[in-house]
Scaffold this motif. Structure first.
Motif, PDB file in Angstrom:
ATOM      1  N   GLN A  64       0.822  -1.209   0.000  1.00  0.00           N
ATOM      2  CA  GLN A  64       0.000   0.000   0.000  1.00  0.00           C
ATOM      3  C   GLN A  64       0.853   1.254   0.000  1.00  0.00           C
ATOM      4  O   GLN A  64       0.563   2.226  -0.703  1.00  0.00           O
ATOM      5  CB  GLN A  64      -0.938   0.002   1.207  1.00  0.00           C
ATOM      6  CG  GLN A  64      -2.073  -0.985   1.095  1.00  0.00           C
ATOM      7  CD  GLN A  64      -2.933  -1.032   2.344  1.00  0.00           C
ATOM      8  OE1 GLN A  64      -2.520  -0.577   3.412  1.00  0.00           O
ATOM      9  NE2 GLN A  64      -4.119  -1.603   2.207  1.00  0.00           N
ATOM     10  N   GLU A  65       1.935   1.258   0.766  1.00  0.00           N
ATOM     11  CA  GLU A  65       2.834   2.409   0.790  1.00  0.00           C
ATOM     12  C   GLU A  65       3.532   2.596  -0.555  1.00  0.00           C
ATOM     13  O   GLU A  65       3.702   3.720  -1.024  1.00  0.00           O
ATOM     14  CB  GLU A  65       3.861   2.252   1.909  1.00  0.00           C
ATOM     15  CG  GLU A  65       3.287   2.453   3.290  1.00  0.00           C
ATOM     16  CD  GLU A  65       4.317   2.228   4.383  1.00  0.00           C
ATOM     17  OE1 GLU A  65       5.488   1.895   4.064  1.00  0.00           O
ATOM     18  OE2 GLU A  65       3.958   2.385   5.558  1.00  0.00           O
ATOM     19  N   ALA A  66       3.939   1.477  -1.174  1.00  0.00           N
ATOM     20  CA  ALA A  66       4.592   1.565  -2.484  1.00  0.00           C
ATOM     21  C   ALA A  66       3.617   2.128  -3.519  1.00  0.00           C
ATOM     22  O   ALA A  66       3.986   2.986  -4.337  1.00  0.00           O
ATOM     23  CB  ALA A  66       5.102   0.198  -2.915  1.00  0.00           C
ATOM     24  N   ALA A  67       2.364   1.680  -3.485  1.00  0.00           N
ATOM     25  CA  ALA A  67       1.361   2.203  -4.414  1.00  0.00           C
ATOM     26  C   ALA A  67       1.115   3.682  -4.171  1.00  0.00           C
ATOM     27  O   ALA A  67       0.978   4.472  -5.110  1.00  0.00           O
ATOM     28  CB  ALA A  67       0.061   1.412  -4.283  1.00  0.00           C
ATOM     29  N   LYS A  68       1.077   4.054  -2.896  1.00  0.00           N
ATOM     30  CA  LYS A  68       0.884   5.462  -2.546  1.00  0.00           C
ATOM     31  C   LYS A  68       2.045   6.309  -3.049  1.00  0.00           C
ATOM     32  O   LYS A  68       1.846   7.405  -3.598  1.00  0.00           O
ATOM     33  CB  LYS A  68       0.747   5.581  -1.029  1.00  0.00           C
ATOM     34  CG  LYS A  68       0.433   6.953  -0.530  1.00  0.00           C
ATOM     35  CD  LYS A  68       0.284   6.930   0.983  1.00  0.00           C
ATOM     36  CE  LYS A  68       0.099   8.306   1.549  1.00  0.00           C
ATOM     37  NZ  LYS A  68       0.035   8.291   3.014  1.00  0.00           N
ATOM     38  N   ASN A  69       3.269   5.810  -2.901  1.00  0.00           N
ATOM     39  CA  ASN A  69       4.444   6.550  -3.374  1.00  0.00           C
ATOM     40  C   ASN A  69       4.451   6.671  -4.896  1.00  0.00           C
ATOM     41  O   ASN A  69       4.790   7.725  -5.437  1.00  0.00           O
ATOM     42  CB  ASN A  69       5.722   5.870  -2.889  1.00  0.00           C
ATOM     43  CG  ASN A  69       5.920   6.031  -1.390  1.00  0.00           C
ATOM     44  OD1 ASN A  69       5.360   6.941  -0.774  1.00  0.00           O
ATOM     45  ND2 ASN A  69       6.689   5.134  -0.797  1.00  0.00           N
ATOM     46  N   ARG A  70       4.073   5.576  -5.605  1.00  0.00           N
ATOM     47  CA  ARG A  70       4.001   5.644  -7.061  1.00  0.00           C
ATOM     48  C   ARG A  70       2.964   6.671  -7.507  1.00  0.00           C
ATOM     49  O   ARG A  70       3.185   7.444  -8.439  1.00  0.00           O
ATOM     50  CB  ARG A  70       3.642   4.271  -7.637  1.00  0.00           C
ATOM     51  CG  ARG A  70       4.805   3.327  -7.760  1.00  0.00           C
ATOM     52  CD  ARG A  70       4.458   2.129  -8.629  1.00  0.00           C
ATOM     53  NE  ARG A  70       3.278   1.409  -8.178  1.00  0.00           N
ATOM     54  CZ  ARG A  70       3.278   0.424  -7.280  1.00  0.00           C
ATOM     55  NH1 ARG A  70       4.413   0.034  -6.740  1.00  0.00           N
ATOM     56  NH2 ARG A  70       2.151  -0.184  -6.949  1.00  0.00           N
ATOM     57  N   LYS A  71       1.827   6.666  -6.843  1.00  0.00           N
ATOM     58  CA  LYS A  71       0.762   7.608  -7.188  1.00  0.00           C
ATOM     59  C   LYS A  71       1.212   9.042  -6.953  1.00  0.00           C
ATOM     60  O   LYS A  71       0.965   9.933  -7.784  1.00  0.00           O
ATOM     61  CB  LYS A  71      -0.482   7.295  -6.358  1.00  0.00           C
ATOM     62  CG  LYS A  71      -1.682   8.108  -6.735  1.00  0.00           C
ATOM     63  CD  LYS A  71      -2.887   7.688  -5.908  1.00  0.00           C
ATOM     64  CE  LYS A  71      -4.096   8.539  -6.254  1.00  0.00           C
ATOM     65  NZ  LYS A  71      -5.268   8.179  -5.440  1.00  0.00           N
ATOM     66  N   THR A  72       1.891   9.285  -5.843  1.00  0.00           N
ATOM     67  CA  THR A  72       2.380  10.623  -5.542  1.00  0.00           C
ATOM     68  C   THR A  72       3.419  11.067  -6.573  1.00  0.00           C
ATOM     69  O   THR A  72       3.393  12.212  -7.033  1.00  0.00           O
ATOM     70  CB  THR A  72       2.988  10.658  -4.127  1.00  0.00           C
ATOM     71  OG1 THR A  72       2.022  10.198  -3.197  1.00  0.00           O
ATOM     72  CG2 THR A  72       3.422  12.056  -3.743  1.00  0.00           C
ATOM     73  N   ALA A  73       4.325  10.168  -6.944  1.00  0.00           N
ATOM     74  CA  ALA A  73       5.354  10.512  -7.931  1.00  0.00           C
ATOM     75  C   ALA A  73       4.721  10.812  -9.283  1.00  0.00           C
ATOM     76  O   ALA A  73       5.107  11.780  -9.961  1.00  0.00           O
ATOM     77  CB  ALA A  73       6.357   9.371  -8.056  1.00  0.00           C
ATOM     78  N   LEU A  74       3.745  10.009  -9.684  1.00  0.00           N
ATOM     79  CA  LEU A  74       3.059  10.236 -10.953  1.00  0.00           C
ATOM     80  C   LEU A  74       2.323  11.565 -10.939  1.00  0.00           C
ATOM     81  O   LEU A  74       2.368  12.329 -11.909  1.00  0.00           O
ATOM     82  CB  LEU A  74       2.091   9.087 -11.232  1.00  0.00           C
ATOM     83  CG  LEU A  74       1.309   9.172 -12.528  1.00  0.00           C
ATOM     84  CD1 LEU A  74       2.255   9.129 -13.726  1.00  0.00           C
ATOM     85  CD2 LEU A  74       0.285   8.060 -12.604  1.00  0.00           C
ATOM     86  N   LYS A  75       1.656  11.856  -9.830  1.00  0.00           N
ATOM     87  CA  LYS A  75       0.934  13.119  -9.699  1.00  0.00           C
ATOM     88  C   LYS A  75       1.890  14.298  -9.816  1.00  0.00           C
ATOM     89  O   LYS A  75       1.594  15.295 -10.481  1.00  0.00           O
ATOM     90  CB  LYS A  75       0.228  13.136  -8.340  1.00  0.00           C
ATOM     91  CG  LYS A  75      -1.052  13.884  -8.291  1.00  0.00           C
ATOM     92  CD  LYS A  75      -1.660  13.723  -6.916  1.00  0.00           C
ATOM     93  CE  LYS A  75      -3.127  13.979  -6.956  1.00  0.00           C
ATOM     94  NZ  LYS A  75      -3.748  13.889  -5.647  1.00  0.00           N
ATOM     95  N   TYR A  76       3.060  14.190  -9.162  1.00  0.00           N
ATOM     96  CA  TYR A  76       4.057  15.251  -9.215  1.00  0.00           C
ATOM     97  C   TYR A  76       4.564  15.444 -10.646  1.00  0.00           C
ATOM     98  O   TYR A  76       4.690  16.569 -11.121  1.00  0.00           O
ATOM     99  CB  TYR A  76       5.215  14.923  -8.267  1.00  0.00           C
ATOM    100  CG  TYR A  76       6.360  15.890  -8.354  1.00  0.00           C
ATOM    101  CD1 TYR A  76       6.253  17.168  -7.802  1.00  0.00           C
ATOM    102  CD2 TYR A  76       7.549  15.548  -8.999  1.00  0.00           C
ATOM    103  CE1 TYR A  76       7.300  18.061  -7.886  1.00  0.00           C
ATOM    104  CE2 TYR A  76       8.600  16.436  -9.093  1.00  0.00           C
ATOM    105  CZ  TYR A  76       8.462  17.691  -8.529  1.00  0.00           C
ATOM    106  OH  TYR A  76       9.497  18.583  -8.622  1.00  0.00           O
TER     107      TYR A  76
END
Length: 98
Positions: free
Chosen positions: A14-26
């Motif tokens: 879940q944390e890895a998915a959250k980090n990927r989503k944040t990076a993509l959003k950025y």
């Protein structure tokens, strides 16, 4: 095994998915900002037309629109007539057996 392994793996996923989503959003936000900053004045340029030329152009457009409207009405009437004729032919030649 104490049963906590699957829970910690779930949390890590879940944390890895959250980090990927944040990076993509950025990344997307950065691209969007660079796009708008790179092209602040994207205006279309049209040739200048005098009033008389504008009136002539408007008349041409109106004539074409009117001709298309009449053509579509005629085609619609012909199709309706054809469908009605086929329907009448089917009904009149059908022998009703009781």
């Amino acid at each position: 095994m104490d049963g906590w392994g699957s829970l910690t793996m779930l949390i890590k996923r879940q944390e890895a998915a959250k980090n990927r989503k944040t990076a993509l959003k950025y990344e997307l936000q950065k691209r969007r900002e660079s796009y708008f900053k790179g092209k602040p004045e994207q205006e279309l340029e049209f040739p200048e037309i005098s009033n008389t030329e504008m009136k002539i152009l408007k008349e041409k457009i109106r004539k074409k629109y009117k001709a298309d409207k009449i053509k579509n009405a005629i085609i619609s009437i012909l199709i309706f007539t054809l469908v009605a004729a086929v329907f009448y032919y089917i009904i009149s030649n059908k022998e009703w057996v009781s």
